[in-house]
Design an enzyme around this catalytic site. Sequence first.
Site, PDB file in Angstrom:
ATOM      1  CG  HIS B  75      35.395  83.187  52.628  1.00 18.53           C
ATOM      2  ND1 HIS B  75      35.587  83.842  53.778  1.00 18.53           N
ATOM      3  CD2 HIS B  75      34.019  83.043  52.440  1.00 18.53           C
ATOM      4  CE1 HIS B  75      34.350  84.066  54.304  1.00 18.53           C
ATOM      5  NE2 HIS B  75      33.574  83.725  53.514  1.00 18.53           N
ATOM      6  CG  ASP B 104      46.853  68.248  80.268  1.00 16.03           C
ATOM      7  OD1 ASP B 104      46.075  68.148  79.268  1.00 16.03           O
ATOM      8  OD2 ASP B 104      47.936  69.054  80.355  1.00 16.03           O
ATOM      9  CD1 TRP B 139      32.625  75.066  50.288  1.00 19.28           C
ATOM     10  CD2 TRP B 139      33.382  73.357  51.918  1.00 19.28           C
ATOM     11  NE1 TRP B 139      31.534  74.515  51.065  1.00 19.28           N
ATOM     12  CE2 TRP B 139      32.098  73.400  52.023  1.00 19.28           C
ATOM     13  CE3 TRP B 139      33.993  72.477  52.708  1.00 19.28           C
ATOM     14  CZ2 TRP B 139      31.112  72.462  52.876  1.00 19.28           C
ATOM     15  CZ3 TRP B 139      33.163  71.671  53.382  1.00 19.28           C
ATOM     16  CH2 TRP B 139      31.820  71.734  53.788  1.00 19.28           C
ATOM     17  CB  SER B 169      45.278  68.061  63.023  1.00 18.35           C
ATOM     18  OG  SER B 169      44.504  68.753  63.892  1.00 18.35           O
ATOM     19  CB  SER B 170      39.934  67.055  62.907  1.00 17.98           C
ATOM     20  OG  SER B 170      40.371  68.432  62.363  1.00 17.98           O
ATOM     21  CG  HIS B 253      24.280  67.897  56.729  1.00 18.38           C
ATOM     22  ND1 HIS B 253      23.589  69.115  56.265  1.00 18.38           N
ATOM     23  CD2 HIS B 253      23.758  67.737  57.999  1.00 18.38           C
ATOM     24  CE1 HIS B 253      23.056  69.572  57.302  1.00 18.38           C
ATOM     25  NE2 HIS B 253      23.025  68.843  58.098  1.00 18.38           N
ATOM     26  CD  GLU B 255      33.553  70.324  59.434  1.00 23.23           C
ATOM     27  OE1 GLU B 255      33.854  69.252  59.788  1.00 23.23           O
ATOM     28  OE2 GLU B 255      34.168  71.424  59.558  1.00 23.23           O
ATOM     29  CE1 TYR B 257      22.804  70.478  62.575  1.00 19.75           C
ATOM     30  CE2 TYR B 257      23.381  68.710  61.009  1.00 19.75           C
ATOM     31  CZ  TYR B 257      22.378  69.593  61.263  1.00 19.75           C
ATOM     32  OH  TYR B 257      21.255  69.882  60.593  1.00 19.75           O
ATOM     33  CB  SER B 268      23.778  75.474  76.726  1.00 17.42           C
ATOM     34  OG  SER B 268      23.345  75.330  75.430  1.00 17.42           O
ATOM     35  CG  HIS B 302      20.134  68.428  53.007  1.00 18.75           C
ATOM     36  ND1 HIS B 302      19.657  68.464  54.319  1.00 18.75           N
ATOM     37  CD2 HIS B 302      21.408  68.994  52.858  1.00 18.75           C
ATOM     38  CE1 HIS B 302      20.745  68.912  54.804  1.00 18.75           C
ATOM     39  NE2 HIS B 302      21.761  69.175  53.974  1.00 18.75           N
ATOM     40  CG  HIS B 303      24.434  69.534  50.873  1.00 17.42           C
ATOM     41  ND1 HIS B 303      24.884  70.688  51.292  1.00 17.42           N
ATOM     42  CD2 HIS B 303      24.076  68.871  52.096  1.00 17.42           C
ATOM     43  CE1 HIS B 303      24.659  70.883  52.576  1.00 17.42           C
ATOM     44  NE2 HIS B 303      24.468  69.687  53.087  1.00 17.42           N
ATOM     45  CB  THR B 328      17.137  72.831  65.200  1.00 21.89           C
ATOM     46  OG1 THR B 328      17.892  71.543  64.441  1.00 21.89           O
ATOM     47  CG2 THR B 328      18.032  73.957  65.075  1.00 21.89           C
ATOM     48  CE  LYS B 331      20.791  71.273  70.751  1.00 25.10           C
ATOM     49  NZ  LYS B 331      22.139  71.350  71.636  1.00 25.10           N
ATOM     50  NE  ARG B 450      26.589  79.089  47.217  1.00 22.01           N
ATOM     51  CZ  ARG B 450      27.042  78.375  48.307  1.00 22.01           C
ATOM     52  NH1 ARG B 450      26.301  77.004  48.083  1.00 22.01           N
ATOM     53  NH2 ARG B 450      27.953  78.300  49.032  1.00 22.01           N
TER      54      ARG B 450
HETATM   55 CU   LIG Z   1      23.627  69.651  54.687  1.00 20.75          CU
END
Ligand SMILES: [Cu+2]
Lengths: 348, 600
Positions: B75, B104, B139, B169-170, B253, B255, B257, B268, B302-303, B328, B331, B450
């Site tokens: 998932h 293009d 994951w 690819s990315s 992390h 990721e 964002y 926006s 922080h993880h 944040t 914004k 979890r």
């Molecule tokens: Cu994080």
Amino acid sequence: MGGSPGRMIGIIGSLVLVGVVTVLIYLAFAESFDAVRQPMTTFVPKSDQANLIHGVYQFVFILAAAVFVFIMALTLVFSIMYRERPGQVARQFHGNSRLEVIWTLVPVLIVVAIAVPTYSAMASITKPAPENALKVIAIGHQWWWEFRYPELGITTANELHLPVDRPVSVTLESKDVIHSFWVPALSGKVDNMPGHDNHLWFTPNEARAEPYLGQCAEFCGLSHANMRFRVFVNTTAQFDTWAASNKADRVTPSVALAQAGEQQFVASGCIGCHTVRGQASAAGVIGPDLTHVGSRTTIASGTLDHTPENLRKWLANPPGVKPGSLMPNLNLSPEALDKLVAYLEGLK
Amino acid sequence: MATAIGMTTHTQEETGLWSWLTTVDHKRIGTVYAVAGFLFFLLGGLEALAVRTQLAVPNGVVLDADRYNQFFTMHALTMIFLGVMPMGAGFFNYFIPLQIGARDVAFPRLNALSLWIFLSGGILLNASFFLGGAPNGGWFGYAPLSSIEYAKTSGMNFYVVALLVLGLSSLMASLNFAVTIINMRPPGMSMMRLPVFIWMTLVVTFLLILSLPVLTVALLQLYFDRMWGTAFFSPAAGGDPILWQHLFWIFGHPEVYVLILPSMGIVSEVLPVMARKPLFGYSAIVFAGASIGVLGFGVWAHHMFTTGLGPVPQVVFSASTMAIGVPTGIKIFNWLGTMYGGNIRFVTATYYAVAFIALFTIGGISGVMHASPPVDGQHQDSYFVVAHLHYVLVGGAIMGIFSGIYYWFPKMTGRLLDEKLGMISFWTMFAGLNLTFFPMHFLGLAGMPRRIYTYDADLGWDTWNMVATLGSYTLGIGILLFLVNFVITMRKPADAGNDPWGGATLEWATTSPPPAHNFEVIPEVRDRDPLWYDRDHNIAPAVVPEHNHIHMPPPSYFPLIISLGVLLIAVGALSHLAVTALGVVIVLYGIWGWALEPTD
Ligand SMILES: [Cu+2]
Ligand SMILES: [Cu+2]
């Protein structure tokens, strides 16, 4: 702006809505103050350190609630006030420096306000455990807990006994993958890392008959969900009694069936994985120490309540009861099960 | 293939499968990205529904432990790498060239290559379900649970190899977009006149360019550990499982964002157009986005607050995490400032955009809460964090994406999605997602960890779990209603017009859908909101010269060939090195043909 009465009603209505929703959410949160209905709640701390953490949490929670109410209300009110209507013209402007400085400073102030109590709580939680602390080693195994009291010479599993009001210093280890030791009422979680020891200490401050519930909090494979444990916080006298009896070797079986069970325990190969102090050949260290298994309240780290029927169910097919369990199905005959249950139940 | 010179090009007329397989048109590539991303999003959603069904009641029996672990792992992987990122890439592809008035992207064939490699990776990852079991280690693939000793099925091999493929690819797509944005702007479009969506994309590309190499290193090490007996992460042999966590989150992390910034960009764009006034505090929003990008690289640990980092790193990383809350917050206030004083047209796109502000705020608030390490000790790995991340990713990223779909659909298809159905679908999704994710806050605080496939009845978790499950079904119905809307709309005539919203940015200056070459004349930009400026100053669109020679790159099948080679290399890494060798040969052949292929 503002204008028509319909719009005023809408604005007042949306403020009321935000208020009502906030109150409802608060009531739902408040449910967690009921440790009877929610025995694993983080809201009813029962150690000095958990108290401190909860204090920080409550402070942060109030700030969070204020921001929540403010932003939700603004969003709703603006949605209603500036919703398109005939004759209304959008005002063309690109920004407002003063406002922008203010709303940069407000978040700064909020996070500083969170940082101060955070770091002051950390200063007292992360300092080394006091000298007089009771030393405990908590070892995570896939998927059960081994608890050792090095000073008392006790090894047990899945149920930790602690004296009230005395600091306890827990050394966290792992035999395989990462696990995490978490008893919400007593402490925040700290991981059991293979290859390096972690430390945690806290001072439980309420003795009671019901256990505090804990659970492994780091995903550790198939039966991560079944890696539960219990912490009994007792008066010093009760703890000393428990310690004395658990330090002792096993109770030698007296009835015939249990004596047959002792033989069976050897014959079925249980001794290869389990230790029973006092039974010379039983010195395995792969599974839990069973010297006093008869006195535990659960089986297989909280997977089953401890009753003779459940013990029998467990022995008959461990991986069937607990997915992936590293105790194999030994295909024991009903007679063998009778004997083993009689023996193990006697190991009080 | 013939070279196309003239008023129009052949790519537009060509239809049929082959024309899609060989296309280098950014709009077609974007469409395939978006459609494939949406299909994977549905798949990831079904996996989530299965997980929620299992958890609806205590001691559930719908999924066994192993299947549950595969489902929650897949998932997350599906939603992150195959759903949200590709849907973002779909928007990037389609709208970056249009919004900057280009014909293009900078490297059209590289763009096609990114697409086909993404699809290969997505198929490969999901093939694991039928080839011995999907990844089941989360994951985040924490060592040593992801080692061959504890994850014996081939699932985690698929995890490693598919993520390497998807990362490739990315990476290619990011370089392509970054170069496009920096180099292909039209006359007058300075960096500080870029649409905010483009700015946020630029930040995303840099996040990916800098963070994917770290993930690649970690994945290769894990591959070596699993396949060739090295011990980078194995403590028994002197390796360190914590090393994996650092590497993973230095990628992981940023990721987050990568997933949310595109939606911030979309909102926006949508809000000012619907409010009929310029974005409030353009430069503040841009700088906030950029500083989120920079700070995003300094918060990874922080993880890991519970891993025994020690107090000093805890203080440092909690401080940086709190700091990232400031841009944040800026914004959020700027979006509210954009609504302020407007004359807001409340169409479905607006509802999604406004919902984004509110729901993303909730995710932001809970994020700041567990920036405090002691508090995080209680929240980490509990459902509180599940609630937090889903408010950011569903309340934030997904709401933003839906806003973008409703906003840009008329540009892409010439048709406006049905408003009435859109509104019903929006409110269903809104109710569903709040019912699903808000109760998870309560569950986390009530001590529910979890990633548990089962829980006991006497813990007081049953009610909210049931509510969350019912909420997830509601959310599913809301998304289903969107699909209905899509089908109904596609059967209607394409009569939306070129600019149904009175847009401010260049994509609204061309036809809907745009021609293959996008613009007859490359537009000139005189303001941050070019179309509004031209409207207010009565500037007529540039005249199309009589002999308008537009050169468009011809189609190419070499991207397809190279991606086939990459797929074989990956399959070989999972099976036999001979297959890899074959893949290498094909890739080399593809590069050879690519290099010699005439492009004009
Ligand atoms: Cu994080
Ligand atoms: Cu676990």
